[in-house]
Write a protein that holds these residues in place. Structure first.
Motif, PDB file in Angstrom:
ATOM      1  N   HIS A 138     -62.514  -9.943 -51.396  1.00 13.63           N
ATOM      2  CA  HIS A 138     -63.137 -10.752 -52.284  1.00 13.63           C
ATOM      3  C   HIS A 138     -62.240 -11.030 -53.614  1.00 13.63           C
ATOM      4  CE1 HIS A 138     -66.701 -12.854 -54.256  1.00 13.63           C
ATOM      5  NE2 HIS A 138     -66.465 -11.969 -55.433  1.00 13.63           N
ATOM      6  N   ARG A 139     -61.611 -10.063 -53.949  1.00 10.19           N
ATOM      7  CA  ARG A 139     -60.525 -10.129 -54.878  1.00 10.19           C
ATOM      8  C   ARG A 139     -59.160 -11.026 -54.677  1.00 10.19           C
ATOM      9  NH1 ARG A 139     -59.877  -3.908 -57.183  1.00 10.19           N
ATOM     10  NH2 ARG A 139     -61.936  -3.801 -57.944  1.00 10.19           N
ATOM     11  N   THR A 140     -59.050 -10.967 -53.268  1.00 11.72           N
ATOM     12  CA  THR A 140     -57.893 -11.574 -52.717  1.00 11.72           C
ATOM     13  C   THR A 140     -58.192 -13.274 -52.820  1.00 11.72           C
ATOM     14  OG1 THR A 140     -57.114  -9.974 -51.483  1.00 11.72           O
ATOM     15  CG2 THR A 140     -56.189 -12.032 -50.996  1.00 11.72           C
ATOM     16  N   PHE A 141     -59.418 -13.499 -52.448  1.00 11.41           N
ATOM     17  CA  PHE A 141     -59.816 -14.796 -52.545  1.00 11.41           C
ATOM     18  C   PHE A 141     -60.025 -15.327 -53.858  1.00 11.41           C
ATOM     19  CE2 PHE A 141     -63.884 -17.446 -53.258  1.00 11.41           C
ATOM     20  CZ  PHE A 141     -63.338 -18.535 -52.548  1.00 11.41           C
ATOM     21  N   LEU A 142     -60.627 -14.616 -54.841  1.00 14.23           N
ATOM     22  CA  LEU A 142     -60.564 -14.976 -56.311  1.00 14.23           C
ATOM     23  C   LEU A 142     -59.029 -15.448 -56.689  1.00 14.23           C
ATOM     24  CD1 LEU A 142     -63.505 -13.232 -57.599  1.00 14.23           C
ATOM     25  CD2 LEU A 142     -63.600 -15.571 -56.742  1.00 14.23           C
ATOM     26  N   ALA A 143     -58.371 -14.457 -56.539  1.00 20.14           N
ATOM     27  CA  ALA A 143     -56.939 -14.581 -56.899  1.00 20.14           C
ATOM     28  C   ALA A 143     -56.297 -15.744 -56.446  1.00 20.14           C
ATOM     29  CB  ALA A 143     -56.112 -13.207 -56.839  1.00 20.14           C
ATOM     30  N   LEU A 152     -57.754 -18.165 -55.111  1.00 20.52           N
ATOM     31  CA  LEU A 152     -58.536 -19.687 -55.562  1.00 20.52           C
ATOM     32  C   LEU A 152     -58.059 -19.878 -56.834  1.00 20.52           C
ATOM     33  CD1 LEU A 152     -60.418 -21.657 -55.310  1.00 20.52           C
ATOM     34  CD2 LEU A 152     -62.127 -20.122 -56.006  1.00 20.52           C
ATOM     35  N   ALA A 153     -57.847 -18.800 -58.030  1.00 21.65           N
ATOM     36  CA  ALA A 153     -57.274 -19.125 -59.392  1.00 21.65           C
ATOM     37  C   ALA A 153     -56.287 -19.589 -59.511  1.00 21.65           C
ATOM     38  CB  ALA A 153     -57.724 -17.855 -60.022  1.00 21.65           C
ATOM     39  N   LEU A 154     -55.356 -19.206 -58.570  1.00 27.24           N
ATOM     40  CA  LEU A 154     -53.745 -19.256 -58.541  1.00 27.24           C
ATOM     41  C   LEU A 154     -53.407 -21.011 -58.071  1.00 27.24           C
ATOM     42  CD1 LEU A 154     -50.824 -18.711 -59.073  1.00 27.24           C
ATOM     43  CD2 LEU A 154     -50.597 -17.951 -56.785  1.00 27.24           C
ATOM     44  N   PHE A 155     -54.518 -21.494 -57.016  1.00 29.32           N
ATOM     45  CA  PHE A 155     -54.579 -22.580 -56.539  1.00 29.32           C
ATOM     46  C   PHE A 155     -54.976 -23.477 -57.526  1.00 29.32           C
ATOM     47  CE2 PHE A 155     -56.913 -25.928 -54.505  1.00 29.32           C
ATOM     48  CZ  PHE A 155     -56.209 -26.556 -53.905  1.00 29.32           C
ATOM     49  N   LEU A 156     -56.083 -23.409 -58.080  1.00 32.97           N
ATOM     50  CA  LEU A 156     -56.673 -24.067 -59.027  1.00 32.97           C
ATOM     51  C   LEU A 156     -55.711 -24.388 -60.157  1.00 32.97           C
ATOM     52  CD1 LEU A 156     -60.573 -23.233 -58.983  1.00 32.97           C
ATOM     53  CD2 LEU A 156     -59.465 -25.229 -57.984  1.00 32.97           C
ATOM     54  N   ILE A 157     -55.042 -23.396 -60.780  1.00 36.62           N
ATOM     55  CA  ILE A 157     -54.157 -23.682 -61.865  1.00 36.62           C
ATOM     56  C   ILE A 157     -52.965 -24.618 -61.399  1.00 36.62           C
ATOM     57  CG2 ILE A 157     -52.529 -22.440 -63.369  1.00 36.62           C
ATOM     58  CD1 ILE A 157     -54.507 -19.935 -63.408  1.00 36.62           C
ATOM     59  N   VAL A 158     -52.578 -24.092 -60.427  1.00 41.94           N
ATOM     60  CA  VAL A 158     -51.453 -24.955 -59.783  1.00 41.94           C
ATOM     61  C   VAL A 158     -51.836 -26.528 -59.744  1.00 41.94           C
ATOM     62  CG1 VAL A 158     -49.526 -25.245 -57.978  1.00 41.94           C
ATOM     63  CG2 VAL A 158     -49.744 -23.167 -59.061  1.00 41.94           C
ATOM     64  N   PHE A 159     -52.892 -26.493 -59.001  1.00 46.23           N
ATOM     65  CA  PHE A 159     -53.439 -28.066 -58.788  1.00 46.23           C
ATOM     66  C   PHE A 159     -53.813 -28.812 -59.997  1.00 46.23           C
ATOM     67  CE2 PHE A 159     -56.660 -30.717 -56.919  1.00 46.23           C
ATOM     68  CZ  PHE A 159     -56.229 -31.322 -56.095  1.00 46.23           C
ATOM     69  N   TYR A 160     -54.329 -28.257 -60.780  1.00 42.58           N
ATOM     70  CA  TYR A 160     -54.581 -28.869 -62.007  1.00 42.58           C
ATOM     71  C   TYR A 160     -53.427 -29.039 -62.849  1.00 42.58           C
ATOM     72  CZ  TYR A 160     -59.573 -29.394 -60.716  1.00 42.58           C
ATOM     73  OH  TYR A 160     -60.630 -29.647 -60.051  1.00 42.58           O
ATOM     74  N   LEU A 207     -61.825 -31.854 -53.791  1.00 43.97           N
ATOM     75  CA  LEU A 207     -60.882 -31.210 -53.079  1.00 43.97           C
ATOM     76  C   LEU A 207     -60.903 -29.585 -53.285  1.00 43.97           C
ATOM     77  CD1 LEU A 207     -57.884 -33.802 -52.878  1.00 43.97           C
ATOM     78  CD2 LEU A 207     -59.304 -33.206 -51.102  1.00 43.97           C
ATOM     79  N   SER A 208     -61.071 -29.605 -54.464  1.00 44.05           N
ATOM     80  CA  SER A 208     -60.986 -28.030 -54.860  1.00 44.05           C
ATOM     81  C   SER A 208     -62.256 -27.196 -54.099  1.00 44.05           C
ATOM     82  CB  SER A 208     -61.081 -27.729 -56.388  1.00 44.05           C
ATOM     83  OG  SER A 208     -59.739 -28.348 -57.131  1.00 44.05           O
ATOM     84  N   VAL A 209     -63.300 -27.946 -54.226  1.00 40.92           N
ATOM     85  CA  VAL A 209     -64.581 -27.280 -53.644  1.00 40.92           C
ATOM     86  C   VAL A 209     -64.479 -27.130 -52.123  1.00 40.92           C
ATOM     87  CG1 VAL A 209     -67.048 -27.513 -53.200  1.00 40.92           C
ATOM     88  CG2 VAL A 209     -66.062 -27.899 -55.585  1.00 40.92           C
ATOM     89  N   LEU A 210     -63.646 -28.410 -51.570  1.00 35.19           N
ATOM     90  CA  LEU A 210     -63.686 -28.252 -50.013  1.00 35.19           C
ATOM     91  C   LEU A 210     -62.609 -27.136 -49.634  1.00 35.19           C
ATOM     92  CD1 LEU A 210     -63.743 -32.232 -49.352  1.00 35.19           C
ATOM     93  CD2 LEU A 210     -65.488 -30.395 -48.842  1.00 35.19           C
ATOM     94  N   LEU A 211     -61.754 -27.462 -50.274  1.00 36.20           N
ATOM     95  CA  LEU A 211     -60.530 -26.120 -50.138  1.00 36.20           C
ATOM     96  C   LEU A 211     -60.771 -24.841 -50.244  1.00 36.20           C
ATOM     97  CD1 LEU A 211     -57.221 -27.889 -51.045  1.00 36.20           C
ATOM     98  CD2 LEU A 211     -58.145 -27.477 -48.812  1.00 36.20           C
ATOM     99  N   ALA A 212     -61.579 -24.498 -51.223  1.00 35.89           N
ATOM    100  CA  ALA A 212     -62.241 -23.188 -51.698  1.00 35.89           C
ATOM    101  C   ALA A 212     -63.106 -22.819 -50.586  1.00 35.89           C
ATOM    102  CB  ALA A 212     -62.897 -23.130 -53.078  1.00 35.89           C
ATOM    103  N   SER A 213     -64.112 -23.591 -50.193  1.00 33.53           N
ATOM    104  CA  SER A 213     -65.065 -23.372 -49.054  1.00 33.53           C
ATOM    105  C   SER A 213     -64.088 -22.991 -47.672  1.00 33.53           C
ATOM    106  CB  SER A 213     -65.962 -24.516 -49.025  1.00 33.53           C
ATOM    107  OG  SER A 213     -65.415 -25.602 -48.576  1.00 33.53           O
ATOM    108  N   GLY A 214     -63.112 -23.760 -47.501  1.00 25.56           N
ATOM    109  CA  GLY A 214     -62.429 -23.284 -46.325  1.00 25.56           C
ATOM    110  C   GLY A 214     -61.589 -22.323 -46.347  1.00 25.56           C
ATOM    111  N   LEU A 215     -61.392 -21.975 -47.487  1.00 18.67           N
ATOM    112  CA  LEU A 215     -60.446 -20.550 -47.837  1.00 18.67           C
ATOM    113  C   LEU A 215     -61.532 -19.549 -47.561  1.00 18.67           C
ATOM    114  CD1 LEU A 215     -57.840 -19.200 -48.499  1.00 18.67           C
ATOM    115  CD2 LEU A 215     -58.459 -19.661 -50.985  1.00 18.67           C
ATOM    116  N   LEU A 216     -62.588 -19.714 -48.192  1.00 15.80           N
ATOM    117  CA  LEU A 216     -63.734 -18.549 -48.010  1.00 15.80           C
ATOM    118  C   LEU A 216     -64.141 -18.198 -46.574  1.00 15.80           C
ATOM    119  CD1 LEU A 216     -65.700 -16.707 -49.417  1.00 15.80           C
ATOM    120  CD2 LEU A 216     -67.240 -18.698 -49.555  1.00 15.80           C
TER     121      LEU A 216
END
Length: 182
Positions: A3-8, A10-18, A173-182
């Motif tokens: 869960h921590r790896t997923f959140l880290a 996801l946070a890194l992806f969202l920061i870079v993406f935005y 795209l963030s929601v789709l990719l986050a659900s795919g990563l989950l």
């Protein structure tokens, strides 16, 4: 731990993406502002040269520049026929001609920049954005300051719509990719 790896991740992806979307948005805004300024400066240079030549031709036939300058600019404004373009002419900070009688002209544009330079500014007023070019006419008419205003509201409105669409698509795209990563 997963869960921590997923959140880290996801946070890194969202920061870079935005940050990427924000950088693209800033670059497109700068390009839109540059284009509006170029249009304004080009129109100012063309009208300044044309007006100076017309005044020289008038004086060579024995006429007075002061008497005809407003009529000449009126014909130029009619010839342009574009409601997005505003013209004004000042003689030593006194308004001689305005293509828009109801227009509130920025007083800071009444004085030409020193050294024969031209100044261009972007201003926003009442929900409208405009690129204003100001500069003196060529010699011997350098006591006149021509102000050329280009209404860039549509340009910046298009940029705003594009920016909002990029962020909306990014959210989906963030929601789709986050659900795919989950």
């Amino acid at each position: 731990m997963k869960h921590r790896t997923f959140l880290a991740t996801l946070a890194l992806f969202l920061i870079v993406f935005y940050l990427g979307i924000f950088a693209i948005s800033v670059m497109t805004f700068q390009d839109a502002a540059r284009r509006a300024k170029e249009i304004s400066l080009d129109g100012h240079a063309l009208l300044s040269a044309m007006l100076a030549k017309e005044l020289q031709a008038l004086e060579s036939r024995g006429g007075k520049a002061e008497d005809a300058v407003a009529d000449l600019l009126q014909s130029y404004a009619f010839f342009l026929g574009n409601p997005d373009i505003k013209l004004a002419l000042y003689k030593e900070k006194d308004l001689v001609f305005s293509s828009r009688r109801d227009e509130d002209w920025p007083q800071s544009l009444a004085a030409a920049p020193a050294g024969g330079e031209r100044a261009v500014t972007l201003r926003r007023s009442g929900g409208r954005a405009a690129a204003w070019a100001s500069g003196a006419l060529p010699e011997p008419y350098d006591s006149y300051t021509l102000v050329y205003g280009y209404d860039a509201t549509e340009t910046f409105s298009l940029w705003r719509k594009t920016k909002n669409a990029m962020f909306a698509i990014g959210a989906v795209l963030s929601v789709l990719l986050a659900s795919g990563l989950l």
